[in-house]
Design an enzyme around this catalytic site. Structure first.
Site, PDB file in Angstrom:
ATOM      1  N   GLU A 230      35.211  30.388  15.409  1.00  0.00           N
ATOM      2  CA  GLU A 230      33.913  31.074  15.440  1.00  0.00           C
ATOM      3  C   GLU A 230      33.323  31.207  16.847  1.00  0.00           C
ATOM      4  O   GLU A 230      32.263  31.814  17.021  1.00  0.00           O
ATOM      5  CB  GLU A 230      32.923  30.369  14.505  1.00  0.00           C
ATOM      6  CG  GLU A 230      33.309  30.562  13.039  1.00  0.00           C
ATOM      7  CD  GLU A 230      32.210  30.156  12.065  1.00  0.00           C
ATOM      8  OE1 GLU A 230      31.103  29.836  12.516  1.00  0.00           O
ATOM      9  OE2 GLU A 230      32.489  30.158  10.867  1.00  0.00           O
TER      10      GLU A 230
ATOM     11  N   HIS B  78      39.042  38.549  45.488  1.00  0.00           N
ATOM     12  CA  HIS B  78      38.574  37.194  45.165  1.00  0.00           C
ATOM     13  C   HIS B  78      38.483  36.451  46.498  1.00  0.00           C
ATOM     14  O   HIS B  78      39.355  36.614  47.364  1.00  0.00           O
ATOM     15  CB  HIS B  78      39.570  36.528  44.207  1.00  0.00           C
ATOM     16  CG  HIS B  78      39.178  35.170  43.729  1.00  0.00           C
ATOM     17  ND1 HIS B  78      37.895  34.673  43.779  1.00  0.00           N
ATOM     18  CD2 HIS B  78      39.937  34.175  43.180  1.00  0.00           C
ATOM     19  CE1 HIS B  78      37.876  33.454  43.268  1.00  0.00           C
ATOM     20  NE2 HIS B  78      39.107  33.124  42.906  1.00  0.00           N
TER      21      HIS B  78
ATOM     22  N   ASP C 225      33.156  31.937  40.906  1.00  0.00           N
ATOM     23  CA  ASP C 225      34.293  32.311  40.062  1.00  0.00           C
ATOM     24  C   ASP C 225      35.056  31.067  39.601  1.00  0.00           C
ATOM     25  O   ASP C 225      35.376  30.908  38.414  1.00  0.00           O
ATOM     26  CB  ASP C 225      35.215  33.237  40.868  1.00  0.00           C
ATOM     27  CG  ASP C 225      36.311  33.838  40.018  1.00  0.00           C
ATOM     28  OD1 ASP C 225      36.083  34.925  39.467  1.00  0.00           O
ATOM     29  OD2 ASP C 225      37.390  33.224  39.907  1.00  0.00           O
TER      30      ASP C 225
HETATM   31  N1  LIG Z   1      37.151  39.973  40.964  1.00  0.00           N
HETATM   32  C1  LIG Z   1      37.478  39.459  39.793  1.00  0.00           C
HETATM   33  O1  LIG Z   1      36.649  39.268  38.883  1.00  0.00           O
HETATM   34  C2  LIG Z   1      38.921  39.140  39.542  1.00  0.00           C
HETATM   35  C3  LIG Z   1      39.375  38.948  38.230  1.00  0.00           C
HETATM   36  C4  LIG Z   1      40.722  38.662  38.014  1.00  0.00           C
HETATM   37  C5  LIG Z   1      41.568  38.569  39.116  1.00  0.00           C
HETATM   38  N2  LIG Z   1      41.086  38.756  40.373  1.00  0.00           N
HETATM   39  C6  LIG Z   1      41.957  38.654  41.550  1.00  0.00           C
HETATM   40  O2  LIG Z   1      42.886  39.718  41.563  1.00  0.00           O
HETATM   41  C7  LIG Z   1      44.057  39.317  42.275  1.00  0.00           C
HETATM   42  C8  LIG Z   1      45.267  39.655  41.422  1.00  0.00           C
HETATM   43  O3  LIG Z   1      45.060  39.193  40.124  1.00  0.00           O
HETATM   44  P1  LIG Z   1      45.761  39.902  38.874  1.00  0.00           P
HETATM   45  O4  LIG Z   1      45.013  39.468  37.679  1.00  0.00           O
HETATM   46  O5  LIG Z   1      45.948  41.357  39.146  1.00  0.00           O
HETATM   47  O6  LIG Z   1      47.189  39.170  38.910  1.00  0.00           O
HETATM   48  P2  LIG Z   1      48.563  39.605  38.182  1.00  0.00           P
HETATM   49  O7  LIG Z   1      48.347  40.611  37.136  1.00  0.00           O
HETATM   50  O8  LIG Z   1      49.231  38.321  37.842  1.00  0.00           O
HETATM   51  O9  LIG Z   1      49.391  40.327  39.373  1.00  0.00           O
HETATM   52  C9  LIG Z   1      49.797  39.566  40.433  1.00  0.00           C
HETATM   53  C10 LIG Z   1      50.607  40.432  41.380  1.00  0.00           C
HETATM   54  O10 LIG Z   1      50.891  39.562  42.470  1.00  0.00           O
HETATM   55  C11 LIG Z   1      52.226  39.761  42.848  1.00  0.00           C
HETATM   56  N3  LIG Z   1      52.779  38.546  43.469  1.00  0.00           N
HETATM   57  C12 LIG Z   1      52.802  37.301  42.931  1.00  0.00           C
HETATM   58  N4  LIG Z   1      53.409  36.469  43.799  1.00  0.00           N
HETATM   59  C13 LIG Z   1      53.775  37.204  44.878  1.00  0.00           C
HETATM   60  C14 LIG Z   1      54.447  36.924  46.083  1.00  0.00           C
HETATM   61  N5  LIG Z   1      54.850  35.687  46.382  1.00  0.00           N
HETATM   62  N6  LIG Z   1      54.635  37.934  46.954  1.00  0.00           N
HETATM   63  C15 LIG Z   1      54.210  39.181  46.678  1.00  0.00           C
HETATM   64  N7  LIG Z   1      53.580  39.522  45.546  1.00  0.00           N
HETATM   65  C16 LIG Z   1      53.358  38.541  44.653  1.00  0.00           C
HETATM   66  C17 LIG Z   1      52.947  40.067  41.555  1.00  0.00           C
HETATM   67  O11 LIG Z   1      54.104  40.734  41.958  1.00  0.00           O
HETATM   68  P3  LIG Z   1      55.295  41.193  40.971  1.00  0.00           P
HETATM   69  O12 LIG Z   1      54.736  42.426  40.327  1.00  0.00           O
HETATM   70  O13 LIG Z   1      56.376  41.443  41.933  1.00  0.00           O
HETATM   71  O14 LIG Z   1      55.542  40.063  40.021  1.00  0.00           O
HETATM   72  C18 LIG Z   1      51.929  40.926  40.804  1.00  0.00           C
HETATM   73  O15 LIG Z   1      52.104  42.284  41.125  1.00  0.00           O
HETATM   74  C19 LIG Z   1      43.868  37.827  42.553  1.00  0.00           C
HETATM   75  O16 LIG Z   1      43.360  37.696  43.859  1.00  0.00           O
HETATM   76  C20 LIG Z   1      42.810  37.415  41.544  1.00  0.00           C
HETATM   77  O17 LIG Z   1      42.028  36.289  41.906  1.00  0.00           O
HETATM   78  C21 LIG Z   1      39.787  39.053  40.606  1.00  0.00           C
END
Ligand SMILES: NC(=O)c1ccc[n+]([C@@H]2O[C@H](COP(=O)([O-])OP(=O)(O)OC[C@H]3O[C@@H](n4cnc5c(N)ncnc54)[C@H](OP(=O)(O)O)[C@@H]3O)[C@@H](O)[C@H]2O)c1
Length: 330
Positions: free
Chosen positions: A234, A111, A194
């Site tokens: 819906e 992202h 986005d």
């Molecule tokens: N390209 C797209 O269409 C799209 C769609 C959705 C998301 N994304 C992007 O994908 C990325 C991740 O999203 P996601 O949906 O996978 O999120 P997610 O499921 O919430 O996972 C977030 C991860 O970040 C880690 N994290 C959170 N805070 C942290 C910190 N302070 N230090 C180290 N690790 C940390 C968490 O660690 P823990 O496991 O230790 O809790 C978890 O493993 C983001 O950049 C988001 O914008 C892109």
């Protein structure tokens, strides 16, 4: 209107990734799917980098990945794929990557948020790559396992190594995006599209319309259940039609009564919300939104949690629970 040409698997060489040491920061929805798809696509030695005490450590290890801490990953690998929550990128960069990073190490994002809005002051020797599989993390894995993939978008903000473009395309191919189509973008374009999409249309906009519709009907003496069905429940049927047929195709599939009335109202709603959409563009592109969100994250997300609690208290939630229970949905 010119639409961009897609790249497919046959157009992309995986060799640029072959000699790279890669660590994925985070093992949430995207992290896990990226790790599994990369490995299944033949990318060897993928590591997972997690914060101290991470609840995801056991899962990543059970999936067979080497798990390292953030400082060690920064010191060891050629590329870090940053798949942690966007609002944490600034702290991860400042506290772990910047002080420990191997010279010439590049960063890959899915992202554009943290690079576009200035959370990361990467030095000149750092590739800044966007390799975005467009969709939720779970869909990256599900589509890959079914033999498909999500649409991929790549961009290079800085090409210090001279091979950033090839790395971006190879990474997306390994995620499965080369089966669906890979397109060039920029960090700015991906970030704004986005964020505006989710704030003004898909999430904020849609919820505002649904709630307003519900409140208007209840205010007009309609029963909450009927109001909920017609303004909230819906939505799924219309979203599914738009997803598979487009907006014009959806209009063609609904009743003429609904279509005639909707064409009449759509323009007035668009007129009313256009100034709000313009404000969102300014708020996002100026970096103000990112600054507010990171500030709230640093205050333990106080503002987010208040808004979440308030949303949960709306009367329509109780109506929705009643309906879903009756339908056996919960
Ligand atoms: N390209 C797209 O269409 C799209 C769609 C959705 C998301 N994304 C992007 O994908 C990325 C991740 O999203 P996601 O949906 O996978 O999120 P997610 O499921 O919430 O996972 C977030 C991860 O970040 C880690 N994290 C959170 N805070 C942290 C910190 N302070 N230090 C180290 N690790 C940390 C968490 O660690 P823990 O496991 O230790 O809790 C978890 O493993 C983001 O950049 C988001 O914008 C892109």
């Amino acid at each position: 209107m010119t639409l961009p040409a897609a790249l497919y698997d046959r157009d992309i060489d995986m060799a640029p990734l072959a000699g790279c040491q890669l660590a994925l920061v985070g093992y949430g929805n995207h992290g896990r799917s990226h790790a599994l798809n990369l490995r299944d696509s033949g990318v060897s030695g993928v590591m997972v980098a997690l914060r101290a005490g991470s609840p995801s450590r056991a899962k990543a290890q059970a999936d067979g990945f080497e798990v390292v801490d953030l400082d060690e990953a920064a010191a060891r690998v050629d590329y870090l794929s940053i798949l942690a929550a966007d609002e944490a990128h600034g702290a991860i960069w400042t506290d772990h990557i910047k002080p420990n990073r191997k010279a010439g190490q590049g960063l890959i994002f899915c992202h554009g948020f943290s690079v576009e809005y200035g959370l990361i002051d990467a030095p000149d020797d750092c590739d800044l790559i966007l390799a975005a599989a467009k969709g939720p993390g779970g869909a990256v894995r599900d589509s890959y396992e079914r033999g498909g993939g999500l649409t991929g978008f790549w961009a290079v903000e800085r090409n210090a190594s001279g091979r950033a473009e090839e790395i971006a395309k190879a990474y997306l191919k390994a995620l499965g995006c080369g089966r669906a189509g890979i397109f060039k973008t920029s960090f700015r374009e991906e970030a704004l599209a986005d964020i505006l999409g989710e704030q003004a249309v898909l999430v904020g906009g849609m919820c505002a319309l649904a709630r307003q519709g519900y409140e208007t009907l209840v205010g007009a003496g309609i029963s909450p259940l009927m109001a909920y069905i017609d303004t909230v429940h819906e939505l799924k049927y219309i979203a599914d039609l738009i997803h598979t047929r487009g907006i014009a195709g959806m209009y063609a599939a609904i009743s003429d009564t609904a279509e005639f009335g909707a064409h009449g109202v759509e323009g007035r709603i668009a007129e009313a919300v256009r100034p709000v959409f313009d404000e969102v563009v300014t708020d996002v592109t100026s970096g103000d939104f990112a600054r507010r969100w990171v500030a709230d994250f640093e205050q333990d997300r106080a503002s987010l949690l208040r808004a979440r609690a308030k949303a949960g208290e709306h009367e329509l939630e109780a109506t929705g629970r009643y309906l879903r229970k009756a339908l056996g949905l919960e």
